[in-house]
Write a protein that holds these residues in place. Structure first.
Motif, PDB file in Angstrom:
ATOM      1  N   SER A 402      34.963  36.977  51.579  1.00 50.31           N
ATOM      2  CA  SER A 402      36.411  36.398  51.756  1.00 50.31           C
ATOM      3  C   SER A 402      37.319  36.308  52.794  1.00 50.31           C
ATOM      4  CB  SER A 402      37.084  36.900  50.325  1.00 50.31           C
ATOM      5  OG  SER A 402      38.494  36.647  50.262  1.00 50.31           O
ATOM      6  N   SER A 403      37.338  37.652  53.350  1.00 48.46           N
ATOM      7  CA  SER A 403      38.159  38.059  54.396  1.00 48.46           C
ATOM      8  C   SER A 403      37.546  38.256  55.897  1.00 48.46           C
ATOM      9  CB  SER A 403      38.909  39.359  54.156  1.00 48.46           C
ATOM     10  OG  SER A 403      37.991  40.701  54.199  1.00 48.46           O
ATOM     11  N   GLY A 404      36.259  38.421  55.827  1.00 51.64           N
ATOM     12  CA  GLY A 404      35.447  38.359  56.961  1.00 51.64           C
ATOM     13  C   GLY A 404      35.231  39.965  57.397  1.00 51.64           C
ATOM     14  N   SER A 405      35.961  41.108  56.513  1.00 53.52           N
ATOM     15  CA  SER A 405      35.635  42.421  56.864  1.00 53.52           C
ATOM     16  C   SER A 405      35.577  43.229  55.299  1.00 53.52           C
ATOM     17  CB  SER A 405      36.919  42.827  57.232  1.00 53.52           C
ATOM     18  OG  SER A 405      37.088  44.240  57.374  1.00 53.52           O
ATOM     19  N   LYS A 406      34.516  43.866  55.569  1.00 50.84           N
ATOM     20  CA  LYS A 406      34.256  44.695  54.274  1.00 50.84           C
ATOM     21  C   LYS A 406      35.581  45.535  53.793  1.00 50.84           C
ATOM     22  CE  LYS A 406      29.299  45.232  55.000  1.00 50.84           C
ATOM     23  NZ  LYS A 406      28.343  46.130  55.088  1.00 50.84           N
ATOM     24  N   ASN A 407      36.350  45.958  54.765  1.00 48.03           N
ATOM     25  CA  ASN A 407      37.632  46.541  54.138  1.00 48.03           C
ATOM     26  C   ASN A 407      38.983  45.855  54.159  1.00 48.03           C
ATOM     27  OD1 ASN A 407      35.879  48.908  56.360  1.00 48.03           O
ATOM     28  ND2 ASN A 407      35.940  49.042  54.102  1.00 48.03           N
ATOM     29  N   VAL A 408      38.773  44.645  54.053  1.00 51.02           N
ATOM     30  CA  VAL A 408      40.143  43.652  53.622  1.00 51.02           C
ATOM     31  C   VAL A 408      39.675  43.040  52.358  1.00 51.02           C
ATOM     32  CG1 VAL A 408      41.500  41.846  54.580  1.00 51.02           C
ATOM     33  CG2 VAL A 408      40.487  43.317  56.280  1.00 51.02           C
ATOM     34  N   LYS A 409      40.343  43.419  51.372  1.00 42.97           N
ATOM     35  CA  LYS A 409      40.227  43.079  50.156  1.00 42.97           C
ATOM     36  C   LYS A 409      40.228  41.564  49.705  1.00 42.97           C
ATOM     37  CE  LYS A 409      43.232  46.493  48.381  1.00 42.97           C
ATOM     38  NZ  LYS A 409      43.562  46.949  49.688  1.00 42.97           N
ATOM     39  N   ASN A 410      39.361  41.459  48.568  1.00 39.22           N
ATOM     40  CA  ASN A 410      39.319  39.861  48.273  1.00 39.22           C
ATOM     41  C   ASN A 410      40.219  40.099  47.037  1.00 39.22           C
ATOM     42  OD1 ASN A 410      38.732  37.867  46.629  1.00 39.22           O
ATOM     43  ND2 ASN A 410      36.494  37.680  47.130  1.00 39.22           N
ATOM     44  N   THR A 411      41.357  39.370  47.280  1.00 43.05           N
ATOM     45  CA  THR A 411      42.362  39.405  46.282  1.00 43.05           C
ATOM     46  C   THR A 411      41.879  39.025  44.853  1.00 43.05           C
ATOM     47  OG1 THR A 411      43.269  37.525  47.048  1.00 43.05           O
ATOM     48  CG2 THR A 411      44.280  39.380  47.951  1.00 43.05           C
ATOM     49  N   GLN A 412      41.076  38.079  44.885  1.00 39.26           N
ATOM     50  CA  GLN A 412      40.501  37.227  43.623  1.00 39.26           C
ATOM     51  C   GLN A 412      39.801  38.441  43.194  1.00 39.26           C
ATOM     52  OE1 GLN A 412      39.300  33.173  43.295  1.00 39.26           O
ATOM     53  NE2 GLN A 412      40.391  32.710  45.138  1.00 39.26           N
ATOM     54  N   PHE A 413      38.778  39.005  43.838  1.00 36.23           N
ATOM     55  CA  PHE A 413      37.949  40.149  43.110  1.00 36.23           C
ATOM     56  C   PHE A 413      39.022  41.285  42.759  1.00 36.23           C
ATOM     57  CE2 PHE A 413      35.892  44.128  43.372  1.00 36.23           C
ATOM     58  CZ  PHE A 413      34.702  44.003  42.958  1.00 36.23           C
ATOM     59  N   CYS A 414      39.887  41.676  43.370  1.00 32.04           N
ATOM     60  CA  CYS A 414      40.923  42.501  42.759  1.00 32.04           C
ATOM     61  C   CYS A 414      41.259  42.196  41.355  1.00 32.04           C
ATOM     62  CB  CYS A 414      41.911  42.741  43.886  1.00 32.04           C
ATOM     63  SG  CYS A 414      41.474  43.832  45.154  1.00 32.04           S
ATOM     64  N   GLU A 415      41.861  40.792  41.287  1.00 29.61           N
ATOM     65  CA  GLU A 415      42.476  40.359  40.044  1.00 29.61           C
ATOM     66  C   GLU A 415      41.651  40.385  38.958  1.00 29.61           C
ATOM     67  OE1 GLU A 415      44.989  36.414  38.500  1.00 29.61           O
ATOM     68  OE2 GLU A 415      43.601  36.311  40.490  1.00 29.61           O
ATOM     69  N   ARG A 416      40.367  39.910  39.357  1.00 32.30           N
ATOM     70  CA  ARG A 416      39.366  40.111  38.360  1.00 32.30           C
ATOM     71  C   ARG A 416      38.986  41.410  37.668  1.00 32.30           C
ATOM     72  NH1 ARG A 416      37.155  36.006  41.687  1.00 32.30           N
ATOM     73  NH2 ARG A 416      35.494  37.570  42.417  1.00 32.30           N
ATOM     74  N   THR A 417      39.029  42.286  38.787  1.00 34.03           N
ATOM     75  CA  THR A 417      38.591  43.796  38.177  1.00 34.03           C
ATOM     76  C   THR A 417      39.534  44.313  37.494  1.00 34.03           C
ATOM     77  OG1 THR A 417      37.331  43.900  40.257  1.00 34.03           O
ATOM     78  CG2 THR A 417      38.215  45.865  39.178  1.00 34.03           C
ATOM     79  N   ARG A 418      41.089  44.186  38.024  1.00 33.15           N
ATOM     80  CA  ARG A 418      42.073  44.559  37.207  1.00 33.15           C
ATOM     81  C   ARG A 418      42.025  44.085  35.704  1.00 33.15           C
ATOM     82  NH1 ARG A 418      45.527  43.807  42.160  1.00 33.15           N
ATOM     83  NH2 ARG A 418      45.057  45.303  43.517  1.00 33.15           N
ATOM     84  N   PHE A 419      41.842  42.587  35.623  1.00 30.86           N
ATOM     85  CA  PHE A 419      41.906  42.150  34.185  1.00 30.86           C
ATOM     86  C   PHE A 419      40.946  42.663  33.466  1.00 30.86           C
ATOM     87  CE2 PHE A 419      40.385  38.961  31.017  1.00 30.86           C
ATOM     88  CZ  PHE A 419      41.477  38.845  30.461  1.00 30.86           C
ATOM     89  N   LEU A 420      39.683  42.798  34.044  1.00 35.25           N
ATOM     90  CA  LEU A 420      38.418  43.332  33.207  1.00 35.25           C
ATOM     91  C   LEU A 420      38.681  44.931  32.598  1.00 35.25           C
ATOM     92  CD1 LEU A 420      35.372  42.195  34.867  1.00 35.25           C
ATOM     93  CD2 LEU A 420      36.392  41.398  32.527  1.00 35.25           C
ATOM     94  N   VAL A 421      39.311  45.615  33.724  1.00 32.57           N
ATOM     95  CA  VAL A 421      39.837  47.175  33.481  1.00 32.57           C
ATOM     96  C   VAL A 421      40.966  47.214  32.415  1.00 32.57           C
ATOM     97  CG1 VAL A 421      40.952  49.090  34.262  1.00 32.57           C
ATOM     98  CG2 VAL A 421      39.159  48.160  35.534  1.00 32.57           C
TER      99      VAL A 421
END
Length: 435
Positions: A402-421
């Motif tokens: 998503s971002s070109g960097s392994k350490n710059v978070k994919n905001t959609q990934f974060c959103e899906r993960t927070r939702f599942l949690v």
């Protein structure tokens, strides 16, 4: 789903109106009062930082402050030591399917089609890693591709060799397969390995055949179902059986997939979202479908049925054990990937990306591996996220895509993960309060 927050405490309101809170640092879940709920700051799945907007000073706020400041002595943090004990091995980089969302170059080859890994090079490479592992530790090898069962002979040679050189070592085997080559001979091999087998399947035939077409025009679903039936007939001979589906804008029918999966008595079902899909509408649909899947599972069989879905089982297990995680995976710490040219990477999806290569054969680039030694939570600056200890910083490949960097978070990934949690927390409280 309504969310509120106070520092390390997330509050949720379920569809039934139950108010509960999660202490993200202490890994505790409890019901809260309406007064406490009203005196917390509204938040969203996209927000990782608490606003700490307190409406009024009152007894509820004092209780929140006290709970937030407490340290739970029972909560532990899983640490990953820098010792490679997990390897994924591409025994081949060719495939008999052409999945629409394939992250391995679109055709299983990673852009470098190799029919068979060199066994002569692979065996000493495996010995190198086994010899480096401290005594008493188990070792784990996953076979991947392409489609690994296109070179089942290679899998068998590897397992026989390890049994010869390390008979005292506990070695766990996983095979991740598209399920179309589960012949009697191959099932016999997997049973002898007591393997954990993950079969890729995206739903019933009208969906799966479209998403995972064969190169010869036959139905992949018919072959997969036949293979699953062979595995299930000998279920006790395997350490674990799982069906794994990938969903995206072209296939977000997860309820249909769940209903189809339910006929197969495997240990777990896994619902993944394709890392290559950045459509925010698909993320919203994924979350809605997971809500419906969870409700179906819970209505069908309560906690046991819900926990057959791996996303929920992972959260329930961590909450019961009050176990925090700092790493989404062990990439570069406890885990490495070997491709079909015996080149070494930290992630299965980095294959053929020379910038990501960290070794060749028995030579490791220790300097390159140093960049992976800090916890992913720290690398990705997740210290304020309420879901951090149930996520571990997220998938670095998804971030990079998503971002070109392994350490710059994919905001959609974060959103899906927070939702599942958050969804898991609601069901967790429901199950534990009823116990």
């Amino acid at each position: 789903m309504e969310l509120r927050r106070y520092k390390d405490i997330l509050a949720l309101k379920s569809e039934e109106g139950t108010l509960l809170a999660f202490h993200s640092r202490n890994m505790e879940v409890a019901q809260i009062t309406e007064s406490t709920w009203q005196n917390m700051s509204p938040t969203t799945l996209l927000s990782s930082n608490p606003t700490d907007l307190v409406l009024q000073e009152c007894e509820a706020i004092e209780e929140l402050k006290t709970w937030n400041s407490e340290e739970n002595p029972e909560a532990t943090t899983t640490k990953i030591k820098s010792a490679i004990r997990y390897l994924t091995l591409n025994v081949t980089q060719i495939c008999n399917l052409h999945c629409n969302y394939c992250a391995a170059g679109g055709d299983g080859t990673f852009g470098d089609a190799i029919a068979k890994i060199s066994i002569e090079k692979t065996l000493p490479q495996l010995k190198f890693f086994l010899d480096r592992l401290p005594q008493g530790g188990s070792f784990n090898i996953s076979f991947l591709g392409g489609e690994p069962l296109m070179y089942a002979e290679g899998i068998e040679l590897v397992t026989k060799y390890i049994a010869e050189i390390a008979p005292e070592r506990k070695v766990n085997y996983t095979v991740i397969t598209n399920g179309t080559l589960l012949t009697d001979k191959n099932v016999d091999l997997l049973a002898r390995m007591k393997a954990s087998v993950t079969v890729s399947l995206d739903g019933p035939a009208e969906i799966n055949d479209r998403m995972r077409p064969t190169k010869n025009g036959k139905s992949s679903t018919a072959m997969i179902v036949a293979g699953l039936e062979k595995l299930l007939a000998r279920k006790s001979e395997f350490s674990h059986l799982m069906i794994h589906g990938v969903f995206d804008s072209e296939n977000i029918e997860m309820v249909k997939a769940y209903e189809f999966y339910s006929q197969f008595n495997v240990d777990h079902y896994e619902f993944s979202f394709s890392v290559s899909d950045t459509n925010p509408r698909a993320t919203m649909d994924y979350m809605q479908q997971m809500t419906e899947v969870a409700a179906l599972a819970f209505a069908k069989g309560g906690e046991s049925a819900l926990r057959k879905i791996s996303n929920f089982d992972k959260c329930f297990g961590a909450l019961d054990a009050q176990r925090r995680t700092e790493n989404y995976c062990g990439a570069g710490k406890s885990f490495l990937m070997i491709d079909a040219r015996n080149q070494i990477y930290t992630c299965p999806w980095d294959v053929n990306d020379k910038k990501e290569q960290v070794g060749q054969g028995t030579e490791l680039n220790e300097k390159a591996l140093e960049a992976y030694q800090k916890p992913i939570l720290e690398q990705n600056k997740c210290e304020n996220c309420w879901a951090r200890f149930l996520c571990g910083g997220g998938c670095m490949f998804a971030h990079k895509h998503s971002s070109g960097s392994k350490n710059v978070k994919n905001t959609q990934f974060c959103e899906r993960t927070r939702f599942l949690v958050a969804l898991a927390l609601i069901y967790y409280e429901k199950c534990r309060s009823a116990a």
